[in-house]
Design a protein around this motif. Structure first.
Motif, mmCIF file in Angstrom:
data_model
loop_
_atom_site.group_PDB
_atom_site.id
_atom_site.type_symbol
_atom_site.label_atom_id
_atom_site.label_comp_id
_atom_site.label_asym_id
_atom_site.label_seq_id
_atom_site.Cartn_x
_atom_site.Cartn_y
_atom_site.Cartn_z
ATOM 1 N N ILE A 56 0.841 -1.198 0.000
ATOM 2 C CA ILE A 56 0.000 0.000 0.000
ATOM 3 C C ILE A 56 0.876 1.248 0.000
ATOM 4 O O ILE A 56 0.627 2.193 -0.758
ATOM 5 C CB ILE A 56 -0.958 -0.009 1.203
ATOM 6 C CG1 ILE A 56 -2.001 -1.107 1.022
ATOM 7 C CG2 ILE A 56 -1.623 1.351 1.393
ATOM 8 C CD1 ILE A 56 -2.828 -1.381 2.251
ATOM 9 N N ARG A 57 1.906 1.265 0.848
ATOM 10 C CA ARG A 57 2.798 2.422 0.905
ATOM 11 C C ARG A 57 3.536 2.606 -0.421
ATOM 12 O O ARG A 57 3.749 3.720 -0.869
ATOM 13 C CB ARG A 57 3.801 2.257 2.047
ATOM 14 C CG ARG A 57 3.203 2.246 3.428
ATOM 15 C CD ARG A 57 2.884 3.596 3.911
ATOM 16 N NE ARG A 57 4.099 4.342 4.134
ATOM 17 C CZ ARG A 57 4.188 5.414 4.889
ATOM 18 N NH1 ARG A 57 3.134 5.848 5.513
ATOM 19 N NH2 ARG A 57 5.323 6.057 5.020
ATOM 20 N N ARG A 58 3.920 1.508 -1.052
ATOM 21 C CA ARG A 58 4.629 1.611 -2.333
ATOM 22 C C ARG A 58 3.722 2.195 -3.411
ATOM 23 O O ARG A 58 4.141 3.037 -4.191
ATOM 24 C CB ARG A 58 5.134 0.242 -2.752
ATOM 25 C CG ARG A 58 5.953 0.291 -4.013
ATOM 26 C CD ARG A 58 6.538 -1.041 -4.338
ATOM 27 N NE ARG A 58 7.394 -0.928 -5.492
ATOM 28 C CZ ARG A 58 8.057 -1.918 -6.012
ATOM 29 N NH1 ARG A 58 7.971 -3.108 -5.471
ATOM 30 N NH2 ARG A 58 8.819 -1.739 -7.067
ATOM 31 N N MET A 59 2.468 1.749 -3.436
ATOM 32 C CA MET A 59 1.528 2.308 -4.418
ATOM 33 C C MET A 59 1.328 3.796 -4.172
ATOM 34 O O MET A 59 1.249 4.580 -5.115
ATOM 35 C CB MET A 59 0.192 1.568 -4.361
ATOM 36 C CG MET A 59 0.232 0.190 -4.973
ATOM 37 S SD MET A 59 -1.390 -0.603 -5.087
ATOM 38 C CE MET A 59 -1.812 -0.820 -3.372
ATOM 39 N N GLY A 60 1.263 4.179 -2.893
ATOM 40 C CA GLY A 60 1.120 5.594 -2.563
ATOM 41 C C GLY A 60 2.314 6.407 -3.014
ATOM 42 O O GLY A 60 2.177 7.517 -3.531
ATOM 43 N N ALA A 61 3.507 5.851 -2.853
ATOM 44 C CA ALA A 61 4.721 6.546 -3.277
ATOM 45 C C ALA A 61 4.767 6.669 -4.794
ATOM 46 O O ALA A 61 5.162 7.705 -5.332
ATOM 47 C CB ALA A 61 5.957 5.809 -2.770
ATOM 48 N N GLU A 62 4.357 5.610 -5.486
ATOM 49 C CA GLU A 62 4.358 5.649 -6.952
ATOM 50 C C GLU A 62 3.349 6.668 -7.471
ATOM 51 O O GLU A 62 3.610 7.382 -8.426
ATOM 52 C CB GLU A 62 4.065 4.262 -7.516
ATOM 53 C CG GLU A 62 5.210 3.285 -7.319
ATOM 54 C CD GLU A 62 4.863 1.867 -7.696
ATOM 55 O OE1 GLU A 62 3.681 1.584 -8.040
ATOM 56 O OE2 GLU A 62 5.767 1.021 -7.624
ATOM 57 N N ARG A 63 2.193 6.753 -6.834
ATOM 58 C CA ARG A 63 1.194 7.752 -7.230
ATOM 59 C C ARG A 63 1.724 9.163 -6.987
ATOM 60 O O ARG A 63 1.513 10.059 -7.786
ATOM 61 C CB ARG A 63 -0.107 7.569 -6.456
ATOM 62 C CG ARG A 63 -0.902 6.399 -6.927
ATOM 63 C CD ARG A 63 -2.272 6.374 -6.250
ATOM 64 N NE ARG A 63 -2.847 5.066 -6.407
ATOM 65 C CZ ARG A 63 -3.426 4.365 -5.458
ATOM 66 N NH1 ARG A 63 -3.515 4.863 -4.244
ATOM 67 N NH2 ARG A 63 -3.902 3.180 -5.690
#
Length: 71
Positions: A56-63
């Motif tokens: 979840i944190r990785r997806m947030g960082a990518e966004r």
């Protein structure tokens, strides 16, 4: 604190806490081996939830990166 560092620290602290729970229970409640069970269950749960949290944190960082590149 930077996003990546906060994520790494969150996951690492959870891993250390679960390991500490098992070792403290084994050292202080040696007569009752089931005392280590809650810590062991938490260790398994932490590995599952930690992976989900990291994703979840990785997806947030990518966004976040994608939005800043588009602007």
């Amino acid at each position: 604190m930077e996003y990546d560092k906060a994520t790494a620290i969150s996951i690492e602290v959870g891993m250390q806490n679960s390991g500490l729970a098992v070792s403290l229970a084994a050292a202080n409640f040696a007569a009752n081996p089931l005392a280590t069970l809650p810590g062991a269950i938490f260790s398994v749960w932490h590995n599952i939830s930690g992976s989900v949290f990291a994703s979840i944190r990785r997806m947030g960082a990518e966004r976040k990166v994608k939005v800043s590149v588009e602007q």
